[in-house]
Design an enzyme around this catalytic site. Structure first.
Site, mmCIF file in Angstrom:
data_model
loop_
_atom_site.group_PDB
_atom_site.id
_atom_site.type_symbol
_atom_site.label_atom_id
_atom_site.label_comp_id
_atom_site.label_asym_id
_atom_site.label_seq_id
_atom_site.Cartn_x
_atom_site.Cartn_y
_atom_site.Cartn_z
ATOM 1 N N PHE A 129 0.863 -1.184 0.000
ATOM 2 C CA PHE A 129 0.000 0.000 0.000
ATOM 3 C C PHE A 129 0.896 1.228 0.000
ATOM 4 O O PHE A 129 1.755 1.376 0.861
ATOM 5 C CB PHE A 129 -0.917 0.034 1.224
ATOM 6 C CG PHE A 129 -1.807 1.244 1.236
ATOM 7 C CD1 PHE A 129 -2.957 1.289 0.454
ATOM 8 C CD2 PHE A 129 -1.484 2.363 1.997
ATOM 9 C CE1 PHE A 129 -3.764 2.424 0.445
ATOM 10 C CE2 PHE A 129 -2.287 3.498 1.986
ATOM 11 C CZ PHE A 129 -3.428 3.519 1.212
ATOM 12 N N ASP A 214 9.233 2.494 1.472
ATOM 13 C CA ASP A 214 8.066 3.222 1.952
ATOM 14 C C ASP A 214 7.981 2.993 3.457
ATOM 15 O O ASP A 214 7.524 1.946 3.908
ATOM 16 C CB ASP A 214 6.797 2.714 1.241
ATOM 17 C CG ASP A 214 5.550 3.455 1.709
ATOM 18 O OD1 ASP A 214 5.619 4.146 2.755
ATOM 19 O OD2 ASP A 214 4.508 3.332 1.036
ATOM 20 N N LYS A 244 3.083 9.986 8.223
ATOM 21 C CA LYS A 244 2.366 9.524 9.419
ATOM 22 C C LYS A 244 3.040 9.974 10.725
ATOM 23 O O LYS A 244 2.881 11.114 11.130
ATOM 24 C CB LYS A 244 2.165 7.997 9.363
ATOM 25 C CG LYS A 244 1.160 7.599 8.272
ATOM 26 C CD LYS A 244 0.536 6.232 8.477
ATOM 27 C CE LYS A 244 -0.689 6.027 7.604
ATOM 28 N NZ LYS A 244 -0.440 5.392 6.330
HETATM 29 C C1 PLP Z 1 -0.654 5.632 4.919
HETATM 30 C C2 PLP Z 1 0.355 5.154 3.960
HETATM 31 C C3 PLP Z 1 0.630 5.842 2.770
HETATM 32 C C4 PLP Z 1 -0.159 7.052 2.353
HETATM 33 O O1 PLP Z 1 -0.060 8.081 3.268
HETATM 34 P P1 PLP Z 1 -1.161 9.280 3.238
HETATM 35 O O2 PLP Z 1 -0.630 10.248 4.240
HETATM 36 O O3 PLP Z 1 -2.463 8.662 3.631
HETATM 37 O O4 PLP Z 1 -1.189 9.803 1.872
HETATM 38 C C5 PLP Z 1 1.648 5.378 1.973
HETATM 39 N N1 PLP Z 1 2.354 4.279 2.316
HETATM 40 C C6 PLP Z 1 2.119 3.600 3.447
HETATM 41 C C7 PLP Z 1 2.968 2.416 3.788
HETATM 42 C C8 PLP Z 1 1.111 3.993 4.305
HETATM 43 O O5 PLP Z 1 0.851 3.293 5.415
#
Ligand code: PLP
Length: 396
Positions: A129, A214, A244
């Protein structure tokens, strides 16, 4: 009743008014122990006095200038990120998905600038994701998120998570980078072993690919190290997306990169109106200082070990309902056995005044603030115990 919001979410019938450390307080005055923290965001808890003070102080001075002008807080925070990590350069964003977009653009532009515009494909993994922009849903490859939004975007090759042969077979002359979460969040809280991260680093070196992590969810101290890949020191990325937890609840993110990988991201290649805004930087600096204070990460490791031991005991009690406890540090997944529903359990847990989330693969996700203590852990385990006891198989 008029419904002015799009139906993209279906929150429970609660109105939280205040936060206090690891707790949220509802309009009614009832308190809930928050073990999801805005999806791994409120790293230093709700309403942290130093973060609040920094935000208020900045709010009294200056909110916004855009990146047309220097933002001193950016230099300070980027300096700290680079001091402690693989990175030499930072680009600030407002969110995780923007950090991912910046990462993908940086990787492609690297090869383009070296005379290889054909080298643009990015390898990603099932269960990944990376956010909800058009680029990120294509990178993530989840058919549910792609459906109905026009043609699939060219340039992403998805490989089965953990299938090393398929990974090797998918690399071509056109491959630019590998993009991976060191701990998958949404996909089901699956941690990649350090040996796999090292293997990816070697593959990238051998084929002149850039390695992009990521760490939007698993970074910012979530696993007990500042960045999740710090557990595998030899497996440093070229580019990393974070968000985050780094803002502790103030929207912000960043793309970190080596000098080499980012050398061609020059004037005109990328931009953001709000990214690295003074308010975000005021909070981001406090959050980072807290996470890197002596002993803080040790405490995260200790409390996550304690919590995981108690959860393992729960699994032993509810062997018919829990398949395994997984994840890393304070990013924890309870994978339920077939026939039991993760959403049903989340609701029952909430009835016991504990807030947790779901993840893919029938997993219940725990991502408490990193400041929790043993009392919080015990309270959470008691609530989970009650909810698991009452959990019945789904009606089919
Ligand atoms: C939440 C998340 C995203 C996207 O972040 P947003 O701030 O919601 O755009 C991308 N990669 C990972 C692994 C995430 O958990």
């Amino acid at each position: 009743m008029p419904k002015p919001l799009m139906d993209t979410y279906s929150p429970p019938n609660l109105n939280f008014e205040r936060g206090e450390g690891a707790y949220l307080i509802e309009q009614s005055g009832e308190t809930y122990l928050d073990f999801i923290s805005g999806i791994a965001v409120n790293a230093i808890g709700h309403n942290h006095p130093e973060a609040v003070a920094a935000l208020k102080e900045q709010a009294d001075k200056l909110w916004h200038t855009s990146n047309m002008f220097r933002v001193p807080g950016q230099l300070e925070l980027a300096g700290k990120y680079c001091r402690d990590s693989f990175a030499d350069r930072v680009f600030f964003t407002n969110s995780g998905v923007e950090a991912i977009e910046a990462s993908i653009k940086t990787a492609r532009h690297y090869h383009f600038s070296k005379g290889r515009p054909d080298k643009y494909r990015i390898i990603t993994f099932t269960g990944a994701f990376h956010g909800r922009s058009y680029g990120a849903i294509n990178a993530g490859g989840n058919p549910k998120y792609l459906e109905g939004f026009g043609p699939k975007m060219e340039g992403f090759d998805q490989v089965e998570f953990g299938d090393h042969d398929a990974l090797r077979a998918s690399i071509t002359e056109e491959t630019a980078a590998i993009l991976i979460e060191p701990v998958q969040g949404e996909g089901g809280v699956r941690a990649l072993p350090s040996s796999c991260l090292r293997g990816l680093r070697e593959i990238c070196n051998a084929h002149e690919l850039l390695l992009i992590y990521d760490e939007v969810q698993c970074g910012a101290g979530r696993t007990g190290r500042i960045w999740a890949h710090d557990w595998a020191e030899e497996a440093r990325p070229d580019i990393m997306a974070v968000a985050k937890g780094v803002g502790g609840g103030f929207p912000m993110g960043a793309c970190l990169a080596t000098d080499e990988a980012s050398a061609h991201m020059v004037i005109g290649t990328h931009g953001s109106t709000f990214g690295g805004n003074p308010l975000a930087m005021a909070v981001g600096n406090v959050v980072y200082d807290k996470l890197t204070a002596p002993g803080f990460m040790d405490q995260v490791v200790n409390i996550s070990d304690t919590l995981r031991r108690s959860l393992a005991d729960l699994r032993d009690v509810y062997t018919g309902k829990i398949e395994e406890i997984r994840g890393r540090g304070l990013l924890i997944g309870l994978k339920l056995k077939d026939g039991f529903g993760n959403r049903t359990l989340v609701n029952k847990v909430r009835d016991n005044h504990l807030l947790v989330g779901v993840a893919g693969d029938n997993v219940v996700r725990l991502a408490p603030p990193l400041i929790i203590n043993e009392g919080h852990a015990r309270e959470a385990v008691t609530a989970l115990d009650r909810a698991l006891d009452a959990l019945q198989p789904e009606q089919v």
